[in-house]
Design a protein around this motif. Sequence first.
Motif, PDB file in Angstrom:
ATOM      1  N   GLU A 100      -1.178  21.843  -5.474  1.00 41.38           N
ATOM      2  CA  GLU A 100      -0.572  20.955  -5.250  1.00 41.38           C
ATOM      3  C   GLU A 100      -1.043  19.770  -3.705  1.00 41.38           C
ATOM      4  N   CYS A 101      -2.395  20.892  -3.136  1.00 40.07           N
ATOM      5  CA  CYS A 101      -3.338  20.952  -2.328  1.00 40.07           C
ATOM      6  C   CYS A 101      -4.031  19.345  -2.949  1.00 40.07           C
ATOM      7  N   MET A 102      -4.412  18.691  -3.817  1.00 44.30           N
ATOM      8  CA  MET A 102      -5.162  17.469  -4.360  1.00 44.30           C
ATOM      9  C   MET A 102      -3.899  16.390  -4.310  1.00 44.30           C
ATOM     10  N   THR A 103      -2.843  17.379  -4.510  1.00 43.00           N
ATOM     11  CA  THR A 103      -1.258  15.891  -4.679  1.00 43.00           C
ATOM     12  C   THR A 103      -0.951  15.773  -3.182  1.00 43.00           C
ATOM     13  N   GLN A 104      -1.264  16.236  -2.653  1.00 45.47           N
ATOM     14  CA  GLN A 104      -0.788  15.841  -1.163  1.00 45.47           C
ATOM     15  C   GLN A 104      -2.288  14.451  -0.334  1.00 45.47           C
ATOM     16  N   LEU A 105      -3.580  15.893  -0.717  1.00 47.82           N
ATOM     17  CA  LEU A 105      -4.149  14.859  -0.462  1.00 47.82           C
ATOM     18  C   LEU A 105      -4.289  13.446  -0.874  1.00 47.82           C
ATOM     19  N   PHE A 106      -4.584  13.316  -2.040  1.00 47.49           N
ATOM     20  CA  PHE A 106      -3.852  11.750  -2.157  1.00 47.49           C
ATOM     21  C   PHE A 106      -2.716  10.748  -1.727  1.00 47.49           C
ATOM     22  N   PHE A 107      -1.185  11.467  -1.654  1.00 53.55           N
ATOM     23  CA  PHE A 107      -0.380  10.659  -1.540  1.00 53.55           C
ATOM     24  C   PHE A 107      -0.509  10.516   0.240  1.00 53.55           C
ATOM     25  N   PHE A 108      -1.003  11.311   1.207  1.00 54.93           N
ATOM     26  CA  PHE A 108      -1.377  10.918   2.906  1.00 54.93           C
ATOM     27  C   PHE A 108      -2.552  10.545   2.010  1.00 54.93           C
ATOM     28  N   CYS A 109      -3.232   9.948   1.710  1.00 49.90           N
ATOM     29  CA  CYS A 109      -4.873   9.240   1.934  1.00 49.90           C
ATOM     30  C   CYS A 109      -3.801   7.307   1.288  1.00 49.90           C
ATOM     31  N   PHE A 110      -3.170   7.635   0.382  1.00 47.57           N
ATOM     32  CA  PHE A 110      -2.638   6.175  -0.212  1.00 47.57           C
ATOM     33  C   PHE A 110      -1.188   5.861   0.790  1.00 47.57           C
ATOM     34  N   PHE A 111      -1.054   6.369   1.520  1.00 53.55           N
ATOM     35  CA  PHE A 111       0.603   6.079   2.718  1.00 53.55           C
ATOM     36  C   PHE A 111      -0.944   5.749   3.868  1.00 53.55           C
ATOM     37  N   VAL A 112      -1.973   6.291   3.889  1.00 52.83           N
ATOM     38  CA  VAL A 112      -2.242   6.520   5.649  1.00 52.83           C
ATOM     39  C   VAL A 112      -3.220   5.309   5.199  1.00 52.83           C
ATOM     40  N   ILE A 113      -3.690   4.916   4.434  1.00 51.01           N
ATOM     41  CA  ILE A 113      -4.423   3.411   3.628  1.00 51.01           C
ATOM     42  C   ILE A 113      -2.949   2.056   3.743  1.00 51.01           C
ATOM     43  N   ASP A 114      -2.080   2.717   3.084  1.00 54.81           N
ATOM     44  CA  ASP A 114      -0.763   1.463   3.110  1.00 54.81           C
ATOM     45  C   ASP A 114      -0.662   0.813   4.690  1.00 54.81           C
ATOM     46  N   GLU A 115      -0.710   2.112   5.285  1.00 54.71           N
ATOM     47  CA  GLU A 115      -0.141   1.622   6.897  1.00 54.71           C
ATOM     48  C   GLU A 115      -1.207   0.540   7.223  1.00 54.71           C
ATOM     49  N   CYS A 116      -2.530   1.452   7.241  1.00 56.85           N
ATOM     50  CA  CYS A 116      -3.642   0.360   7.604  1.00 56.85           C
ATOM     51  C   CYS A 116      -4.062  -1.184   7.238  1.00 56.85           C
ATOM     52  N   TYR A 117      -2.955  -1.767   6.773  1.00 56.42           N
ATOM     53  CA  TYR A 117      -3.068  -2.552   5.630  1.00 56.42           C
ATOM     54  C   TYR A 117      -1.909  -3.826   5.435  1.00 56.42           C
ATOM     55  N   ILE A 118      -0.994  -2.528   6.190  1.00 59.88           N
ATOM     56  CA  ILE A 118       0.568  -3.479   6.303  1.00 59.88           C
ATOM     57  C   ILE A 118      -0.068  -4.118   7.652  1.00 59.88           C
ATOM     58  N   LEU A 119       0.012  -2.800   8.705  1.00 62.38           N
ATOM     59  CA  LEU A 119      -0.354  -2.978  10.386  1.00 62.38           C
ATOM     60  C   LEU A 119      -1.237  -4.403  10.557  1.00 62.38           C
ATOM     61  N   THR A 120      -1.973  -5.061   9.446  1.00 57.26           N
ATOM     62  CA  THR A 120      -2.764  -5.945   9.525  1.00 57.26           C
ATOM     63  C   THR A 120      -1.696  -7.254   9.132  1.00 57.26           C
ATOM     64  N   SER A 121      -1.339  -6.588   7.428  1.00 59.03           N
ATOM     65  CA  SER A 121      -0.697  -8.029   7.538  1.00 59.03           C
ATOM     66  C   SER A 121       0.260  -8.752   8.925  1.00 59.03           C
ATOM     67  N   MET A 122       0.982  -7.285   9.493  1.00 56.30           N
ATOM     68  CA  MET A 122       2.221  -8.027  10.174  1.00 56.30           C
ATOM     69  C   MET A 122       0.999  -8.685  11.637  1.00 56.30           C
ATOM     70  N   ALA A 123      -0.285  -7.989  11.633  1.00 59.41           N
ATOM     71  CA  ALA A 123      -0.493  -9.506  12.881  1.00 59.41           C
ATOM     72  C   ALA A 123      -1.105 -10.180  12.228  1.00 59.41           C
ATOM     73  N   TYR A 124      -1.310 -10.674  10.613  1.00 53.22           N
ATOM     74  CA  TYR A 124      -1.587 -11.820  10.358  1.00 53.22           C
ATOM     75  C   TYR A 124      -0.446 -12.897  10.412  1.00 53.22           C
TER      76      TYR A 124
END
Length: 315
Positions: A100-124
Amino acid sequence: MCQGKMTSGNDSSVTEFILLGLTQQPELQLPLFFLFLGIYVVSVVGNLGLMALIGLNPHLHTPMYYFLFNLSFTDLCYSSVIIPKMLPSFVKQNIISYAECMTQLFFFCFFVIDECYILTSMAYDRYVAICKPLLYRVTMSPQLCFMMTVSVYTMGFVGAMAHAGSMLRLTFCDGSIINHYMCDIPPLLKLSCTSTSINELVVFIVVGVNVIVPSLTVFISYTVILFNISCMRSTEGRSKAFSTCSSHIIAVSLFFGASAFMYLKPSPVGSLDEDKVFTIFYTIVGPMMNPFIYSLRNKDVHIALRKTLKKRVVT
């Protein structure tokens, strides 16, 4: 402290972790439980509401709201990855299995990185809308928006796989107590009894690319945007352009500021308790605030909300 089964030699491998949570002060546990439960409810209702509003109103089917829909989806997902597992630590010993811990880590990293690039796309998107308005419809075509979205989730998947893969190679035998409210990278590295040099390199590269590159892109985009706004002759035009950008600037500052401090500072600087406080800003506060940041001063959202409510009343 170490719970688990024996492996080769005298090492034992942890199969369960204990999440200490946000605080160990008994008088704060119950108030914080209800506070974060309320934050989660507001976050879920706010993000689901904004997604439904964008989906139900055709005049919001534009690139700007397309990316905002994806931002709300990402916020909803990664707050759901964290808060439901965080809440039990306020009322009882919070045990999480290794899987569960490794699964949580994976999805946490996945969605946080997604947020970085969505905010970048919105800026563009805002850059094209304000600096090249005559080319906006051609530039921000549905095909480009789709390709940008695919790239966002691809970067999230690659980054999450890098973090989770490097974490899976570690052996945890120095203890099973994670001084955090979730399975985050820094507290897990402190529990490892094998070398974490590869993990630290992965953090430096992946976080560096996924925080520095998007934040620089956003900074350059908004520098050009603000320069163009200042050159506008119409006061009304300047006010309208700035109002569409100010909400995004607030969201970007909150997210990138807290995440950069967390992962790009030298490891000896700050304690884990300080890290937990900064993590709250972009994992819990941000997903709750974003629907309000993007809707309170947004006339299009207000109009869409009124139309949707009128339809419900009529039916």
